[in-house]
Structures are given as C-alpha cells and as structure tokens.
Design a protein around this motif. Structure first.
Motif, PDB file in Angstrom:
ATOM      1  N   PRO A 223       1.000  -1.301   0.139  1.00 29.68           N
ATOM      2  CA  PRO A 223       0.067  -0.202   0.036  1.00 29.68           C
ATOM      3  C   PRO A 223       0.928   1.332  -0.071  1.00 29.68           C
ATOM      4  CG  PRO A 223      -0.754  -1.533   1.559  1.00 29.68           C
ATOM      5  CD  PRO A 223       0.758  -2.020   1.250  1.00 29.68           C
ATOM      6  N   VAL A 224       0.537   2.344  -0.730  1.00 27.93           N
ATOM      7  CA  VAL A 224       1.351   3.485  -0.876  1.00 27.93           C
ATOM      8  C   VAL A 224       0.453   4.638  -1.095  1.00 27.93           C
ATOM      9  CG1 VAL A 224       1.669   3.347  -3.332  1.00 27.93           C
ATOM     10  CG2 VAL A 224       3.317   4.461  -2.233  1.00 27.93           C
ATOM     11  N   ILE A 225       0.929   5.633  -0.574  1.00 30.64           N
ATOM     12  CA  ILE A 225       0.269   7.044  -0.804  1.00 30.64           C
ATOM     13  C   ILE A 225       1.153   8.023  -0.931  1.00 30.64           C
ATOM     14  CG2 ILE A 225      -0.685   8.906   0.449  1.00 30.64           C
ATOM     15  CD1 ILE A 225      -1.982   7.060   2.615  1.00 30.64           C
ATOM     16  N   ARG A 226       0.953   8.747  -2.299  1.00 29.45           N
ATOM     17  CA  ARG A 226       1.694   9.724  -2.820  1.00 29.45           C
ATOM     18  C   ARG A 226       1.029  11.182  -2.588  1.00 29.45           C
ATOM     19  NH1 ARG A 226       2.046   5.255  -6.254  1.00 29.45           N
ATOM     20  NH2 ARG A 226       3.974   4.601  -6.380  1.00 29.45           N
ATOM     21  N   LEU A 227       1.611  12.206  -1.917  1.00 27.83           N
ATOM     22  CA  LEU A 227       1.136  13.487  -1.874  1.00 27.83           C
ATOM     23  C   LEU A 227       2.151  14.487  -2.157  1.00 27.83           C
ATOM     24  CD1 LEU A 227       0.848  14.286   1.982  1.00 27.83           C
ATOM     25  CD2 LEU A 227       1.739  12.083   1.021  1.00 27.83           C
ATOM     26  N   SER A 228       1.666  15.682  -2.372  1.00 31.68           N
ATOM     27  CA  SER A 228       2.628  16.813  -2.714  1.00 31.68           C
ATOM     28  C   SER A 228       1.920  18.129  -2.088  1.00 31.68           C
ATOM     29  CB  SER A 228       2.915  17.021  -4.037  1.00 31.68           C
ATOM     30  OG  SER A 228       1.748  17.302  -4.877  1.00 31.68           O
TER      31      SER A 228
END
Length: 303
Positions: A223-228
């Motif tokens: 599971p991965v979350i990408r945010l900026s």
C-alpha cells in the motif's frame, strides 16, 4: 517444453563480466520484458540469444535442441537499426527476406504482407530516407517478421520514439504477441506492464528477479500514498513529520512531495487528510494505491 532455455550464460570482455551466469526459460507464446538499468547486460544477452555474440560459457537451447543453429527461426531488431536510405521500404524488406534464404517470388509476397502488417503498405514504395522515426522502427519490425520467426528479439524498440511513434509500435507489438513469442528490453516500465506476461530484471550482469508479472506484483506490492504540498515551511515540516508515524514503513520525501509505504491504508488516509485540513495545508496531490513495477525496479536495483 520451453521454447528457449538458457543455462549459466556468461559473457566476459577482458576484466569485465557483462553477463554473469544467468539462467531462464521462455515458454512459447509468451511476451517477456528484459528490464534493468544501463550496463545491466540486457543488450549483451539479446545479442548472444540472436547468435551475434559468442558466449564465454553457458548453454542456449532452442525448442529442446542445443548446439543447433536456430537463427533462421529468429527475428531481431537492434536498438539502433541501420537502413539503406536509397532503398524503398519494399526493396529493403525483400532484401531482408532473401538474406533469410527465401526465393525472389516468395520474398516479394512475404514483404508485402509484412509491410501491411506494420502499417507501411501505403508508403512501401517511398525511399527510406523520407521515413519518420516511427516509420523506420515499424520497417525494422517488418524485416524482423518477414520470414515469420518463432521468436522475436527486440532491443529497446521504443526508446528513441516520440509518444505517438511509441504508441504505434506498442500497438503493433500487442498484435504480434498473439502470433509470435517476444523478448524485448526496455527502460519504459509502463510498456512492460502493458503487454508482458513475464519479467526478467537484470542488474550488474545477474538476474535480480524474474517471474510472472502477476506474481511479482503480488510479492512486492505494498500500500502506498503519494502526496504533494506547497513549499512553505509549515507544509514541509509536516511532510517530514509524517515519515515517523507508526503506520509508515518506508518514506521518500523530496521537495514538497512524499511517497509513503504504509501498513494500514485506511488509518494513513484518514490521518493525513484530517491533519492537512486541521493545519490548513493545501494538498496539491493525494493518491492512494499500491506500489508499481517502477517501485519494484527501484527496490531491486538498489536505487
């Protein structure tokens, strides 16, 4: 029985070992991606399979026979194919067919079929000098396919093309894989995910990982979350703080962006969104999903 079996294949140049004792099998009807960073040994491996380089040691067995010249059953497209620009596309593919031992009358018919297959029928009489990069790559595929090979070897077939040319060639490969076993090297990992059954990932002349795409996805997917966020001090400090939360197993944070491998997706998603709202931090991107083939690539090669 596999169509192609490779056992302990090795290629040494003086003090440098380019391919260091690799072994794998390729089943008939499969499309296999050969992945790896520059210098991993992909091109050397393909050239040995194509019979263009003599292995230092090891065994290549085609359709159950070892030591047999199977080159007439192969199609090969190098990374930077060279053409006789004064020839027409038709003349070039006929020439390639004749080099495969096909008679003149049969070469003309097979060349016309191959050119139609790759979408060059309408420009087959045009001089190659007037072809675009995508057209030349399709012409290279036509010459590799004209003798109807059982195995097609492609070295970075889309690396030099613009997005339109790359899409054209990938669509061609999608159709070709229904008829011919394919091994192709690529740096474009999305292409491997799009059309391949199996993956062979090389690094420093060795096979770092191999298997079906579905198995590798299952084994390495996290599971991965990408945010900026914006680049203000409060947002950057918050991103750094996220890396130390209990639900974060791995993190990469750089210049206002974060990639977080998490143990509990629901907890991570709820916490991040609630904190961003309470701290009045603007999320320019928020994406929750699972790790990709690119993540696997980076992990296995140690980047």
């Amino acid at each position: 029985m596999p169509l192609l079996q490779v056992a302990n294949l090795r290629k040494v140049y003086g003090e440098h070992t380019s391919v260091d004792g690799i072994s794998f099998d390729i089943e008939a009807g499969k499309c296999v991606a050969l992945l790896g960073p520059n210098g991993a040994g992909k091109t050397t491996t393909l050239r040995m399979l194509a019979g263009l380089l003599q292995p230092s040691s090891g065994l290549i067995s085609f359709d159950g026979g070892s030591g047999v010249d199977y080159r007439s059953l192969l199609g090969y497209l190098p990374q930077s194919p060279a053409f006789y620009s004064w020839m027409s596309g038709q003349e070039y593919v006929v020439f390639a067919a004749k080099l495969c031992g096909i008679s003149s009358s049969e070469a003309g018919r097979l060349a016309a079929d191959a050119l139609e297959h790759v979408g060059l029928k309408d420009v087959s009489r045009r001089k190659i000098a007037g072809y675009s990069g995508g057209m030349k790559q399709r012409l290279g595929l036509a010459q590799a396919l004209v003798h109807r090979p059982r195995l097609l070897l492609l070295d970075e077939p889309v690396s030099a093309l613009d997005p339109i040319g790359r899409r054209e060639v990938m669509e061609l490969l999608r159709g070709i894989r229904e008829e011919t076993t394919i091994i192709f090297s690529t740096h474009v990992l999305h292409d491997a995910e799009e059309i391949c059954d199996d993956i062979i990932l090389m690094n420093h002349g060795l096979i770092a990982e191999q298997g079906t795409l579905s198995r590798l996805r299952s084994q390495y997917s996290l599971p991965v979350i990408r945010l900026s966020t914006g680049m203000d001090e409060k947002a950057l400090g918050w991103l750094q703080d996220l890396a130390h939360r209990s639900f974060v197993e791995q993190s990469v944070i750089y210049s206002g962006s974060a990639t977080l491998n998490v143990s509990d997706m629901e907890l991570a998603r709820r916490t991040i969104l609630q904190e961003a709202a309470s701290l009045d931090i603007s999320l320019l991107q928020f994406e929750a999903g699972s790790s990709t083939l690119e993540d696997l690539f980076m992990k296995v090669v140690g980047a």
